[in-house]
Design a protein around this motif. Structure first.
Motif, PDB file in Angstrom:
ATOM      1  N   VAL A  72       0.836  -1.194   0.000  1.00 50.39           N
ATOM      2  CA  VAL A  72       0.000   0.000   0.000  1.00 50.39           C
ATOM      3  C   VAL A  72       0.874   1.248   0.000  1.00 50.39           C
ATOM      4  O   VAL A  72       0.536   2.259  -0.624  1.00 50.39           O
ATOM      5  CB  VAL A  72      -0.969   0.002   1.195  1.00 50.39           C
ATOM      6  CG1 VAL A  72      -1.834   1.257   1.201  1.00 50.39           C
ATOM      7  CG2 VAL A  72      -1.843  -1.241   1.166  1.00 50.39           C
ATOM      8  N   VAL A  73       2.017   1.195   0.684  1.00 52.08           N
ATOM      9  CA  VAL A  73       2.963   2.315   0.652  1.00 52.08           C
ATOM     10  C   VAL A  73       3.357   2.606  -0.790  1.00 52.08           C
ATOM     11  O   VAL A  73       3.394   3.761  -1.227  1.00 52.08           O
ATOM     12  CB  VAL A  73       4.214   2.000   1.495  1.00 52.08           C
ATOM     13  CG1 VAL A  73       5.287   3.082   1.273  1.00 52.08           C
ATOM     14  CG2 VAL A  73       3.856   1.922   2.975  1.00 52.08           C
ATOM     15  N   GLY A  74       3.634   1.553  -1.545  1.00 53.48           N
ATOM     16  CA  GLY A  74       3.981   1.735  -2.944  1.00 53.48           C
ATOM     17  C   GLY A  74       2.869   2.392  -3.732  1.00 53.48           C
ATOM     18  O   GLY A  74       3.126   3.260  -4.593  1.00 53.48           O
ATOM     19  N   SER A  78       2.889   6.079  -5.593  1.00 52.51           N
ATOM     20  CA  SER A  78       2.615   6.187  -7.032  1.00 52.51           C
ATOM     21  C   SER A  78       1.450   7.109  -7.333  1.00 52.51           C
ATOM     22  O   SER A  78       1.117   7.339  -8.495  1.00 52.51           O
ATOM     23  CB  SER A  78       2.331   4.804  -7.615  1.00 52.51           C
ATOM     24  OG  SER A  78       1.121   4.276  -7.075  1.00 52.51           O
ATOM     25  N   GLY A  79       0.820   7.638  -6.271  1.00 54.04           N
ATOM     26  CA  GLY A  79      -0.220   8.641  -6.470  1.00 54.04           C
ATOM     27  C   GLY A  79      -1.638   8.148  -6.323  1.00 54.04           C
ATOM     28  O   GLY A  79      -2.581   8.884  -6.605  1.00 54.04           O
ATOM     29  N   SER A  80      -1.848   6.903  -5.871  1.00 51.58           N
ATOM     30  CA  SER A  80      -3.203   6.391  -5.698  1.00 51.58           C
ATOM     31  C   SER A  80      -3.910   7.144  -4.584  1.00 51.58           C
ATOM     32  O   SER A  80      -3.394   7.253  -3.465  1.00 51.58           O
ATOM     33  CB  SER A  80      -3.159   4.892  -5.373  1.00 51.58           C
ATOM     34  OG  SER A  80      -4.458   4.409  -5.096  1.00 51.58           O
ATOM     35  N   GLN A  81      -5.115   7.650  -4.875  1.00 50.60           N
ATOM     36  CA  GLN A  81      -5.823   8.484  -3.925  1.00 50.60           C
ATOM     37  C   GLN A  81      -6.584   7.682  -2.864  1.00 50.60           C
ATOM     38  O   GLN A  81      -6.810   8.157  -1.761  1.00 50.60           O
ATOM     39  CB  GLN A  81      -6.823   9.392  -4.678  1.00 50.60           C
ATOM     40  CG  GLN A  81      -6.160  10.363  -5.636  1.00 50.60           C
ATOM     41  CD  GLN A  81      -5.245  11.353  -4.921  1.00 50.60           C
ATOM     42  OE1 GLN A  81      -5.603  11.891  -3.876  1.00 50.60           O
ATOM     43  NE2 GLN A  81      -4.068  11.587  -5.490  1.00 50.60           N
ATOM     44  N   ASP A  82      -6.992   6.460  -3.217  1.00 47.34           N
ATOM     45  CA  ASP A  82      -7.822   5.690  -2.292  1.00 47.34           C
ATOM     46  C   ASP A  82      -7.095   4.506  -1.679  1.00 47.34           C
ATOM     47  O   ASP A  82      -7.717   3.635  -1.081  1.00 47.34           O
ATOM     48  CB  ASP A  82      -9.081   5.203  -3.001  1.00 47.34           C
ATOM     49  CG  ASP A  82      -8.770   4.368  -4.239  1.00 47.34           C
ATOM     50  OD1 ASP A  82      -7.571   4.244  -4.578  1.00 47.34           O
ATOM     51  OD2 ASP A  82      -9.718   3.853  -4.859  1.00 47.34           O
ATOM     52  N   ALA A  83      -5.758   4.467  -1.825  1.00 47.14           N
ATOM     53  CA  ALA A  83      -4.995   3.310  -1.340  1.00 47.14           C
ATOM     54  C   ALA A  83      -5.088   3.151   0.173  1.00 47.14           C
ATOM     55  O   ALA A  83      -4.988   2.037   0.688  1.00 47.14           O
ATOM     56  CB  ALA A  83      -3.533   3.441  -1.775  1.00 47.14           C
ATOM     57  N   LEU A  84      -5.270   4.249   0.887  1.00 44.25           N
ATOM     58  CA  LEU A  84      -5.258   4.187   2.344  1.00 44.25           C
ATOM     59  C   LEU A  84      -6.621   3.850   2.952  1.00 44.25           C
ATOM     60  O   LEU A  84      -6.718   3.629   4.162  1.00 44.25           O
ATOM     61  CB  LEU A  84      -4.759   5.519   2.920  1.00 44.25           C
ATOM     62  CG  LEU A  84      -3.299   5.866   2.619  1.00 44.25           C
ATOM     63  CD1 LEU A  84      -2.954   7.245   3.163  1.00 44.25           C
ATOM     64  CD2 LEU A  84      -2.363   4.818   3.212  1.00 44.25           C
ATOM     65  N   GLU A  85      -7.665   3.787   2.133  1.00 43.89           N
ATOM     66  CA  GLU A  85      -8.993   3.518   2.678  1.00 43.89           C
ATOM     67  C   GLU A  85      -9.069   2.138   3.323  1.00 43.89           C
ATOM     68  O   GLU A  85      -9.643   1.973   4.401  1.00 43.89           O
ATOM     69  CB  GLU A  85     -10.049   3.649   1.572  1.00 43.89           C
ATOM     70  CG  GLU A  85     -10.278   5.081   1.121  1.00 43.89           C
ATOM     71  CD  GLU A  85     -11.415   5.188   0.122  1.00 43.89           C
ATOM     72  OE1 GLU A  85     -12.065   4.154  -0.134  1.00 43.89           O
ATOM     73  OE2 GLU A  85     -11.653   6.286  -0.380  1.00 43.89           O
TER      74      GLU A  85
END
Length: 317
Positions: A72-74, A78-85
């Motif tokens: 998820v850090v990666g 890389s600019g993913s907006q919803d990766a932390l949800e």
């Protein structure tokens, strides 16, 4: 060799101090492609970084301190907006689990280890509609139970009145305690018909005779990395199973039974008492463990919810 080394390049040890990471971490992040060095000495394999990479390295350290998994850090980098949800949802679920564990611990501190009254009961076989769901482990029991219940009740109907079948008010199943017992399902059911009154219900199944709906959770006696949980609904006269549910027979037999009064997330305490009672008397146990949900949580305060916990016993030869 590197030849003329760029003055902006920092050896890995110096960069590690700047980025507040260990050399071992930097090497690992290079190996998985998360943070590549700016340059690698072809002869020695020694890694060099640029000072401008420190911001990325510090961001990795920050996210890891928040328990964000490396994949998820990666995605975040890389600019993913919803990766932390998904990480947020996971942390919220863990926080809720910890709070339930604390509530159970406080009950043990106040009342001591559970010594619930256990009795031997004999119940008949019941015709049921049943849905199974695969759980990925003890921590996944709540989700699997809730999913099975939702699918089960959605497919039920009354032959004479298709619109009068039971429905699920809410199934916000949640794991209790430390996840060590199968008796965890915080599955909160309701019905289009009035639930059987606690005074008219006992582990032998009086609710069936009164015509009230009866949902039963079925959980393995021994948990593994993956296993099936099931939810069954007793089919009264005129009730039919639809959707994904299959009609089955829930076997009768002899059970060690106890009544749990209180929140669903503390059923594991009653399960402990029944398991201890069986072990002390050397009663051979078999699965699945049953949770018979008596109360309607839409109308019943959590401290007054009634659930019968039943463990099948091996028949004496």
């Amino acid at each position: 060799m590197l030849g003329d080394v760029d003055e902006d390049l920092l050896p890995i040890g110096q960069f590690a101090q700047l980025a507040r990471l260990s050399v071992k971490q930097l090497r690992h992040y290079d190996e998985i492609g998360l943070l590549r060095p700016a340059c690698v000495d072809a002869a020695t394999g020694y890694r060099y970084y640029r000072a401008a990479q420190a911001r990325t390295a510090l961001s990795i350290g920050l996210l890891r301190s928040l328990d964000v998994p490396l994949p998820v850090v990666g995605q975040v980098l890389s600019g993913s907006q919803d990766a932390l949800e998904s990480v947020r949802d996971s942390l919220e679920a863990e926080l809720a689990r910890r709070r339930r564990a604390l509530a159970s611990l406080e009950r043990v501190m106040a009342d001591g280890l559970p010594a619930t009254q256990v009795r031997i009961v004999t119940v008949p076989a019941y015709r049921v509609a049943l849905i199974r769901e695969r759980a990925g482990g003890p921590s996944d029991i709540a989700r699997a139970t809730s999913a099975a219940a939702s699918r089960l009740v959605a497919g039920m109907y009354r032959a004479a009145d298709a619109g009068a079948g039971p429905h699920l008010a809410h199934a916000d199943a949640a794991q209790t305690g430390d996840g060590s017992s199968p008796a965890h399902a915080d599955a909160r059911w309701s019905s289009g018909q009035a639930s059987a009154r606690a005074a008219d219900t006992h582990p032998g199944g009086t609710a069936v005779a009164t015509g009230g709906p009866q949902l039963i959770g079925l959980f393995p006696l021994d948990l593994s990395d993956a296993f099936d949980v099931a939810v069954a609904l007793v089919l009264h006269d005129g009730w039919e199973a639809g959707g994904e549910a299959r009609v089955d027979v829930l076997p009768g037999g002899t059970f060690a039974a106890a009544t749990h009064i209180g929140p669903y997330d503390q059923i594991s305490l009653t399960a402990h008492a029944v398991l201890a009672w069986c072990a002390e008397r050397r009663h051979p146990m078999r699965g699945p463990i049953r949770e018979v949900y008596v109360s309607d949580p839409a109308r019943t305060p959590p401290d007054e919810l009634i659930t019968h916990l039943m463990i099948p016993l091996e028949e004496e030869s």
